[in-house]
Design a protein around this motif. Structure first.
Motif, PDB file in Angstrom:
ATOM      1  N   GLY A  33       0.681  -1.299   0.002  1.00  0.00           N
ATOM      2  CA  GLY A  33      -0.040   0.013   0.003  1.00  0.00           C
ATOM      3  C   GLY A  33       0.969   1.290  -0.090  1.00  0.00           C
ATOM      4  O   GLY A  33       1.940   1.266  -0.847  1.00  0.00           O
ATOM      5  N   GLN A  34       0.438   2.283   0.949  1.00  0.00           N
ATOM      6  CA  GLN A  34       1.122   3.626   1.029  1.00  0.00           C
ATOM      7  C   GLN A  34       2.766   3.657   1.127  1.00  0.00           C
ATOM      8  O   GLN A  34       3.321   4.400   0.767  1.00  0.00           O
ATOM      9  CB  GLN A  34       0.326   4.471   2.022  1.00  0.00           C
ATOM     10  N   ASN A  35       3.018   2.146   1.760  1.00  0.00           N
ATOM     11  CA  ASN A  35       4.385   2.121   2.132  1.00  0.00           C
ATOM     12  C   ASN A  35       5.344   1.602   0.683  1.00  0.00           C
ATOM     13  O   ASN A  35       6.671   1.681   0.841  1.00  0.00           O
ATOM     14  CB  ASN A  35       4.822   1.161   3.064  1.00  0.00           C
ATOM     15  N   ARG A  37       6.987   2.320  -2.529  1.00  0.00           N
ATOM     16  CA  ARG A  37       7.368   3.492  -3.318  1.00  0.00           C
ATOM     17  C   ARG A  37       8.171   3.242  -4.399  1.00  0.00           C
ATOM     18  O   ARG A  37       9.490   2.508  -4.111  1.00  0.00           O
ATOM     19  CB  ARG A  37       8.112   4.643  -2.485  1.00  0.00           C
ATOM     20  N   PHE A  74       0.014   6.651  -9.490  1.00  0.00           N
ATOM     21  CA  PHE A  74      -0.631   6.558  -8.067  1.00  0.00           C
ATOM     22  C   PHE A  74      -1.719   5.896  -8.000  1.00  0.00           C
ATOM     23  O   PHE A  74      -2.487   5.701  -8.788  1.00  0.00           O
ATOM     24  CB  PHE A  74      -1.193   8.196  -7.824  1.00  0.00           C
ATOM     25  N   LYS A  76      -4.670   3.658  -5.434  1.00  0.00           N
ATOM     26  CA  LYS A  76      -5.950   4.034  -4.860  1.00  0.00           C
ATOM     27  C   LYS A  76      -5.276   3.781  -3.393  1.00  0.00           C
ATOM     28  O   LYS A  76      -5.801   4.630  -2.263  1.00  0.00           O
ATOM     29  CB  LYS A  76      -7.014   3.241  -4.990  1.00  0.00           C
ATOM     30  N   ASN A  77      -4.311   2.763  -3.160  1.00  0.00           N
ATOM     31  CA  ASN A  77      -4.132   2.558  -1.655  1.00  0.00           C
ATOM     32  C   ASN A  77      -2.686   3.438  -1.137  1.00  0.00           C
ATOM     33  O   ASN A  77      -2.306   3.163  -0.225  1.00  0.00           O
ATOM     34  CB  ASN A  77      -3.666   1.010  -1.630  1.00  0.00           C
ATOM     35  N   GLY A  78      -2.528   4.232  -2.146  1.00  0.00           N
ATOM     36  CA  GLY A  78      -1.277   5.071  -1.640  1.00  0.00           C
ATOM     37  C   GLY A  78       0.310   4.637  -2.538  1.00  0.00           C
ATOM     38  O   GLY A  78       1.068   5.776  -2.251  1.00  0.00           O
ATOM     39  N   THR A  80       3.118   4.540  -5.073  1.00  0.00           N
ATOM     40  CA  THR A  80       3.549   5.256  -6.131  1.00  0.00           C
ATOM     41  C   THR A  80       4.556   4.552  -6.977  1.00  0.00           C
ATOM     42  O   THR A  80       5.361   3.713  -6.424  1.00  0.00           O
ATOM     43  CB  THR A  80       3.881   6.501  -5.756  1.00  0.00           C
TER      44      THR A  80
END
Length: 199
Positions: A33-35, A37, A74, A76-78, A80
């Protein structure tokens, strides 16, 4: 599915290496998820056009969107994924201080030396969450970097044999890429292999 932190996926043209890379990041994004990168490198901006086309096929159905000005996907869960080109080794200095959990170098044999890659490996880190980091590399035989890539990633061990990198103290593996890895290409263009042999 390979759990090792460093994978060199190399071999035949048309083996689906770029699809494989983007699919690998997609799994990374869904898992962390958002982690998650990521940053995906090609040598020139023109080469990124084909990467972007394939990324759209794979990522858009998930609801991810691409911002052209930022050259970044990008999710949806953050999560990238940046798409970048790196024509000169010195351009790697622009990423000093960046942190990524997934770094991909597509067509590694297009770089004449490992200098840019070695600088950017220092960006493979995550202070926000204890998640696995991945370095994904691909390459075709030939190119200006053929010798150093082969010496570092192909020659030390047979395919699919994990080895410990003596400098980084991390595990890596060479996974061969063949046309058989891309059955859709062979189905849609059964004579493709003849053009590869003739080139």
């Amino acid at each position: 599915d390979c759990p090792l932190p460093v994978v060199f996926f190399g071999g035949a043209r048309g083996g689906g290496k770029t699809y494989g890379f983007l699919g690998d990041f997609l799994c990374h994004a869904f898992t962390y998820g958002q982690n998650a990168r990521g940053i995906f490198f090609r040598k020139t901006i023109d080469e990124l056009e084909e990467v972007q086309r394939i990324a759209t096929i794979l990522f858009a159905p998930t609801g991810a969107h691409f911002l052209t000005q930022k050259r970044t996907w990008f999710f949806k869960n953050g999560a990238t994924l940046k798409l970048r080109f790196l024509e000169r080794d010195a351009h790697a200095d622009k990423y000093q201080g960046h942190s990524y959990t997934w770094i991909g170098f597509d067509e590694l044999t297009n770089w004449a030396s490992p200098k840019a890659l070695d600088k950017l490996r220092a960006c493979l880190r995550s202070g926000e969450a204890p998640i696995p980091k991945s370095l994904r590399l691909s390459g075709n035989p030939g190119g200006v970097g053929h010798n150093w890539v082969k010496l570092r990633y192909v020659d030390p061990a047979p395919p699919f044999t994990p080895i410990l990198d003596p400098e980084l103290e991390t595990w890596r593996v060479f996974i061969p890429s063949t046309l058989d890895d891309n059955p859709q290409l062979l189905k849609n263009d059964p004579d493709y292999w003849k053009r590869v042999v003739a080139s």
